[in-house]
Design an enzyme around this catalytic site. Sequence first.
Site, PDB file in Angstrom:
ATOM      1  N   HIS A  73      26.156  16.839 -16.186  1.00 32.05           N
ATOM      2  CA  HIS A  73      25.810  16.017 -17.362  1.00 32.05           C
ATOM      3  C   HIS A  73      24.742  14.975 -17.035  1.00 32.05           C
ATOM      4  O   HIS A  73      24.817  13.819 -17.461  1.00 32.05           O
ATOM      5  CB  HIS A  73      27.055  15.335 -17.942  1.00 32.05           C
ATOM      6  CG  HIS A  73      27.964  16.263 -18.670  1.00 32.05           C
ATOM      7  ND1 HIS A  73      27.599  16.915 -19.831  1.00 32.05           N
ATOM      8  CD2 HIS A  73      29.227  16.684 -18.393  1.00 32.05           C
ATOM      9  CE1 HIS A  73      28.595  17.678 -20.241  1.00 32.05           C
ATOM     10  NE2 HIS A  73      29.588  17.567 -19.377  1.00 32.05           N
ATOM     11  N   ASP A 129      32.117  15.991 -13.746  1.00 33.79           N
ATOM     12  CA  ASP A 129      32.737  17.087 -14.497  1.00 33.79           C
ATOM     13  C   ASP A 129      31.691  18.112 -14.913  1.00 33.79           C
ATOM     14  O   ASP A 129      30.494  17.821 -14.967  1.00 33.79           O
ATOM     15  CB  ASP A 129      33.452  16.549 -15.743  1.00 33.79           C
ATOM     16  CG  ASP A 129      32.513  15.817 -16.692  1.00 33.79           C
ATOM     17  OD1 ASP A 129      31.691  15.015 -16.208  1.00 33.79           O
ATOM     18  OD2 ASP A 129      32.587  16.038 -17.921  1.00 33.79           O
ATOM     19  N   GLU A 130      32.167  19.319 -15.182  1.00 34.56           N
ATOM     20  CA  GLU A 130      31.353  20.385 -15.784  1.00 34.56           C
ATOM     21  C   GLU A 130      29.971  20.512 -15.119  1.00 34.56           C
ATOM     22  O   GLU A 130      28.940  20.442 -15.792  1.00 34.56           O
ATOM     23  CB  GLU A 130      31.218  20.140 -17.289  1.00 34.56           C
ATOM     24  CG  GLU A 130      32.574  20.167 -18.003  1.00 34.56           C
ATOM     25  CD  GLU A 130      32.498  19.897 -19.493  1.00 34.56           C
ATOM     26  OE1 GLU A 130      31.557  19.196 -19.930  1.00 34.56           O
ATOM     27  OE2 GLU A 130      33.375  20.376 -20.242  1.00 34.56           O
ATOM     28  N   VAL A 131      29.980  20.716 -13.823  1.00 38.78           N
ATOM     29  CA  VAL A 131      28.711  20.882 -13.087  1.00 38.78           C
ATOM     30  C   VAL A 131      28.285  22.342 -13.240  1.00 38.78           C
ATOM     31  O   VAL A 131      28.412  23.161 -12.323  1.00 38.78           O
ATOM     32  CB  VAL A 131      28.856  20.477 -11.603  1.00 38.78           C
ATOM     33  CG1 VAL A 131      27.479  20.415 -10.938  1.00 38.78           C
ATOM     34  CG2 VAL A 131      29.552  19.127 -11.473  1.00 38.78           C
ATOM     35  N   TYR A 132      27.809  22.650 -14.445  1.00 42.18           N
ATOM     36  CA  TYR A 132      27.429  24.031 -14.764  1.00 42.18           C
ATOM     37  C   TYR A 132      26.219  24.466 -13.941  1.00 42.18           C
ATOM     38  O   TYR A 132      25.330  23.668 -13.651  1.00 42.18           O
ATOM     39  CB  TYR A 132      27.109  24.162 -16.257  1.00 42.18           C
ATOM     40  CG  TYR A 132      28.270  23.849 -17.164  1.00 42.18           C
ATOM     41  CD1 TYR A 132      29.552  24.337 -16.897  1.00 42.18           C
ATOM     42  CD2 TYR A 132      28.104  23.058 -18.298  1.00 42.18           C
ATOM     43  CE1 TYR A 132      30.617  24.062 -17.732  1.00 42.18           C
ATOM     44  CE2 TYR A 132      29.164  22.773 -19.147  1.00 42.18           C
ATOM     45  CZ  TYR A 132      30.420  23.280 -18.857  1.00 42.18           C
ATOM     46  OH  TYR A 132      31.479  23.001 -19.692  1.00 42.18           O
TER      47      TYR A 132
END
Length: 473
Positions: A92, A148-151
């Site tokens: 993010h 979080d959410e380390v795509y």
Amino acid sequence: MSGSSPFRMQLVHLDLKGAPPKVSYLAEIFPLFHALGANGILIEYEDMFPYEGPLQLLRARHAYSPSEIKEILHQAKLHELEIIPLVQTFGHMEFVLKHEQFSHLREVELFPNALNPHKEESLALVDTMIKQVMELHRGIRWFHIGCDEVYYLGEGEMSKQWLQQEQNNMVKLCLTQMKAVASHVLIHHPNVKPIVWDDMLRGISEEYLTESGIAQLVEPMIWDYIEDMDVHGKVLLMDKYRKCGFPKLWVASAFKGATGVNQSLTIIGHHLKNNIQWLKVADSGPAEMLQGIVLTGWQRYDHFSVLCELLPVGIPSLAVCLQALKHGGYTDNVKKIVEKYLGMSNLEINNFMSESSGTFPGSDVFSLVTQVSFHLRHSVDELLERNRYVTGWFSSYHRKRKMIHPVMIQYIQPDAISLLTRWNAVIQELQAALERIFYPDAVEEWLEENTYPTIQKLQQLLQDLDAAIAAQS
């Protein structure tokens, strides 16, 4: 469930990456947060922090000034709300990596969401961001570093090469960055404990988590926002983290911003059920580990998505959830307490409509947004698609050719003008209410997304009607 909260800390999350409120509104709403049972604020600054030097370009157009940050902290202290800043340091990172000056630090060249963990400059960037935020938040006990959410982690060229080495894997790649950032916080601020969102940790084995040493560096924040959350699964996850050596952890529910990317009205019943599930987890899990709960209030799903429910629209949901946590459930008596705090005569939790708009700060926005969301599109569609005179004598075929039976003008034009006049007045009132709380770009965005497309259809009908009338004369 007990009649009191198992959570020592009950924090309200302010997501400032969309429609950040003016400081004057925060000063109005902080007393209500405190009265409802909150004793802290998790403040996710994103591009609203007044970064300086090479980071100045990260500031949003209406970013808070240093003096405004100090005023926020002053108001929070005044109302016994402990501040925990949140700065994203891995995933993010769009608000940073969208800028050309920092685009070379992306994990994947095309995507601005994740930071490349292999470059020293990446860590230096994050260190500088944390340092600047810390300077304006002296005396804090916790600092949330996101993660979080380390795509797309592992899909960058440098990561692919690194992962080809036998001793390397995705878990190591993720934890190395988390540990580096957390270590920076602890070295420079030994009295401040880093917090991380837990989703990147959940799938890692107990053995690996234990051996990694991450448990000595951070406190995980377990998040889940669904209404039928698996209580037993969360208790097992907490126990797993305990076995891995984490001495403390947090949990996170939601009071808004978790039921649809473009949601305009808050589904209170959904969020109440979610928070009740977290009460059950707290009653069953290892109580000595639990630091507290954060009620998240997401304003965008990410930096580039549309706005979801505005903060004033979510206040009744926040009130219901905070009071349910405080009292260990939601009873008729708790409902009466909430209604008293909000100045509402009959608060509905299973549908959007309420008989009273309330007297809480921003209640006019709540009332007008509810009115627009329920009735604007419906009333215009009723005229354009279900009015027999419009569909029968002024269809798209007629409008294109500027044709209309003269008798039919009297059955269409007055109703269309009346409807447009009525909605223009409502939108004007809403705009004024929004402008008292939000900066101009947020007001423009919300109105453009939620009112303009429908109003323009009505305006176009009247323009086409004028053109057809003119063609006959």
